[in-house]
Every structure is written in C-alpha cells, then in structure tokens.
Write a protein that holds these residues in place. Structure first.
Motif, PDB file in Angstrom:
ATOM      1  N   LYS A 129       0.823  -1.208   0.000  1.00  0.00           N
ATOM      2  CA  LYS A 129       0.000   0.000   0.000  1.00  0.00           C
ATOM      3  C   LYS A 129       0.855   1.256   0.000  1.00  0.00           C
ATOM      4  CE  LYS A 129      -4.059  -1.976   2.301  1.00  0.00           C
ATOM      5  NZ  LYS A 129      -4.898  -1.955   3.529  1.00  0.00           N
ATOM      6  N   LYS A 154       2.304   1.793  -3.416  1.00  0.00           N
ATOM      7  CA  LYS A 154       1.292   2.270  -4.356  1.00  0.00           C
ATOM      8  C   LYS A 154       1.020   3.765  -4.153  1.00  0.00           C
ATOM      9  CE  LYS A 154      -3.410   1.361  -5.924  1.00  0.00           C
ATOM     10  NZ  LYS A 154      -4.614   0.506  -5.728  1.00  0.00           N
ATOM     11  N   GLN A 155       0.919   4.177  -2.899  1.00  0.00           N
ATOM     12  CA  GLN A 155       0.671   5.587  -2.596  1.00  0.00           C
ATOM     13  C   GLN A 155       1.823   6.473  -3.092  1.00  0.00           C
ATOM     14  OE1 GLN A 155      -0.083   5.772   1.574  1.00  0.00           O
ATOM     15  NE2 GLN A 155      -2.115   4.797   1.439  1.00  0.00           N
TER      16      GLN A 155
END
Length: 256
Positions: free
Chosen positions: A247, A250-251
């Motif tokens: 995550k 991805k951010q």
C-alpha cells in the motif's frame, strides 16, 4: 482407541501400556544371554546387546535351531550345484555349519516405544579366518517411519528343489519413492512369532500418531497441534506486513 491386536484381541493402547509397564518394572532383567548352540561351535557374543538407554519394551525370539539348519543346508546345496566344488564339500562343511550358527545366534530384534532395533553381532564367515570377519551391524528404524510390516510365509524350496523354505520372512517397509522392495529397510528371517512383531510395531505407530487426537496417551503428543496454530498466526501477521508495504509503495507511485 478403536484398533486392536488381531492375534490377541487386546486394544492397541492397552497393548502399548502393558509393554511400557513391563519395561518400567524390570527394564533389563528379562533380557538374558542366549544359551550356546549344542550342535556346533560359535564365535558370536551371546550376551544381550540392549542398553538401559534403549528403552526396550519387548524382544522377539528367533527360531535358532530351525534357521541355522536351513542356512546350513542352503549353503551346502549351493556348493553341490557346482561339480568342481564336490571334493571340498566334506572339508568346508564344518565351516558352513558354524557360519550359519553365528549368523543366526548373532541376530537380535527388539522394539522400544520410538524405535525398532536390529542387531547383527560380529561373526566369522567364509573359512572362519580373522581376515573374513564380518563387523557388528546395529540398525535403528523409527517406528514413526514404518509404513507396514510385511510377512511372507514359508513356501516352495530354496536352491532348486532341494531345500524346503521353512522360515517366515519379515520386511519392515518405510516411506520411499519407489516400490516395496526399495522401501524395505529391514529383511529378517526365522522369527518365531512374526505376527506378534507386526502387531506390536503397528500398535506403537498408531499410538504415536493417534494419541493426541483421542484425548489420551503421551501429554507431549497432545501438543502436536500447537506449533501448527502458531505457524498460521505468524503467516497471517507476515501477510499483513506485506500488504502494508505494498500500500505504501502504491501511494508513493500515485504521488509521483
């Protein structure tokens, strides 16, 4: 415990408990030295090979006289099949007889709660010279690794049609990638009660494998499921950490 010993109709758990109680009450007193043979000379050590640390539950007898007679006749007939050996048969007969005696009197078989023990004592062979001695062999087979104990009854003859097969053959089979012969790690002949040996080994295996799931037996066996649960929790925690890292990656990629 649902299974039982076919030969004596005793529940398998009771059979194991009885063996353990006998070993605890008199761990070494029942394992005596063998009586020497009366029909020939011998070179093997006749004292029991078991140590207190072995935790022996039961020792299994060999039909000494019958097995020695069979091996002697088999060896003699093997020589008689070659005509050029006929002149020396009377000279080497004593050696063949004594070699067979050493081979049989030097074989010992026993089980503990965890292992099957096979011992073959150091013995003379060939013309019974020092240079032909065969060293002692001690084999330990974990009960947990045993898949089956195959018993073959006596039938037919050995060495063409001259020597009747009179001995039971027992093969201890363990897990292997190949066939039955490749999986056999113990090949024994001449047991007096091969069915008893099979019953005891398979009962010990079932007790070790099934005791935890039945609410009894060894307390340590009841803990078998704990490491599995702990491993699953560790895997779940690791997966969560991996998801968090993905995550974050991805951010960071979206911001750029």
């Amino acid at each position: 415990f649902g299974s039982s010993c076919p030969s004596c109709q005793i529940p398998a758990r009771h059979l194991v408990d009885n063996l353990t109680a006998m070993a605890t009450a008199a761990p070494m007193s029942k394992f005596q030295a063998r009586a020497p043979p009366t029909h020939s000379s011998y070179s093997v050590d006749l004292e029991s090979p078991w140590n207190p640390d072995d935790g022996i539950l039961e020792e299994f007898e060999i039909d000494l006289e019958l097995a020695a007679k069979f091996y002697t006749e088999q060896a003699c007939c093997g020589l008689l099949m070659a005509p050029y050996c006929w002149p020396v048969v009377p000279l080497v007969y004593t050696c063949l007889r004594d070699n067979s005696t050493d081979q049989v009197w030097g074989l010992w078989l026993a089980v503990s709660k965890e292992n099957v023990y096979v011992v073959r004592r150091r013995r003379k062979s060939c013309l019974r010279c020092y240079c032909c001695d065969v060293g002692e062999i001690r084999k330990i087979i974990p009960v947990a690794n045993v898949q089956d104990v195959m018993i073959t009854g006596p039938a037919g003859t050995a060495v063409c049609c001259f020597v009747p097969n009179v001995l039971h053959t027992v093969e201890i089979q363990t897990a292997a990638s190949g066939g039955a012969s490749e999986g056999s790690v113990g090949h024994l002949q001449g047991l007096k009660d091969p069915q008893r040996f099979r019953d005891v080994v398979m009962s010990l295996k079932r007790e070790a494998r099934g005791g935890a799931g039945l609410g009894g037996g060894d307390p340590t066996a009841q803990m078998v499921g704990a490491p599995t649960q702990q491993t699953m929790e560790q895997l779940l925690a690791t997966n969560k950490e991996i998801l968090e890292v993905l995550k974050d990656i991805k951010q960071n990629c979206v911001k750029k």
